[in-house]
Design an enzyme around this catalytic site. Sequence first.
Site, PDB file in Angstrom:
ATOM      1  N   ASP A 121       0.856  -1.185   0.000  1.00  0.00           N
ATOM      2  CA  ASP A 121       0.000   0.000   0.000  1.00  0.00           C
ATOM      3  C   ASP A 121       0.889   1.230   0.000  1.00  0.00           C
ATOM      4  O   ASP A 121       1.993   1.209   0.547  1.00  0.00           O
ATOM      5  CB  ASP A 121      -0.909   0.013   1.228  1.00  0.00           C
ATOM      6  CG  ASP A 121      -2.010  -1.030   1.166  1.00  0.00           C
ATOM      7  OD1 ASP A 121      -2.480  -1.333   0.045  1.00  0.00           O
ATOM      8  OD2 ASP A 121      -2.417  -1.535   2.231  1.00  0.00           O
ATOM      9  N   ASP A 139      -7.009  -1.312  -4.628  1.00  0.00           N
ATOM     10  CA  ASP A 139      -8.061  -0.998  -3.658  1.00  0.00           C
ATOM     11  C   ASP A 139      -9.009   0.065  -4.210  1.00  0.00           C
ATOM     12  O   ASP A 139     -10.232  -0.015  -4.041  1.00  0.00           O
ATOM     13  CB  ASP A 139      -7.456  -0.489  -2.352  1.00  0.00           C
ATOM     14  CG  ASP A 139      -6.589  -1.508  -1.648  1.00  0.00           C
ATOM     15  OD1 ASP A 139      -6.814  -2.723  -1.826  1.00  0.00           O
ATOM     16  OD2 ASP A 139      -5.673  -1.089  -0.920  1.00  0.00           O
TER      17      ASP A 139
END
Length: 176
Positions: A121, A139
């Site tokens: 991330d 995401d």
Amino acid sequence: MKKYHWMAWPALTVILLDQISKSAIIRGLKLHESVEVISGFFNIVHVRNRGMAFGLLNRPGANDIVFYFLLSTSLAALCLLLIWFFKLKKGDDGITPGFSLILGGAIGNLIDRVRFREVVDFLDFYVGRYHWPAFNVADSAITVGTFWVILNLIFQASSKTQVLEGPKKEGTKRQR
């Protein structure tokens, strides 16, 4: 055949953008390193998530049970998504782009989970000390695709209800 193009191309684009961006982060930033982009609002960071969305089940040293649980649920979700896609009727084509975004995002994160046993991330939005959990391109695609599908289902149900009820007659006179 056109239906399959609307599923394949956006999904492949998401997978490529996701993996290219994650590769750049891995090469360009050390783990937990951060680069300020917009002061007080947005950073590029390099973090890893062993859990699921919003850091659920994300704990250091997560065991194999968590890894295999997330791997199997991801695969099951992909299978259900594809089954739903192949069962779409002709008038349901508006949902396909949403499915494609979800598919691409799920595969992008699945690639990380298989390669690293965790997901990379790097997008960190915040206000003051309050940070939204870091996320990535995959995401984002899953989130946008989910909203796309939900909105299409709502509008589809709304239009079907109007067709079944027929046009409302306004200004009809009462009989006395």
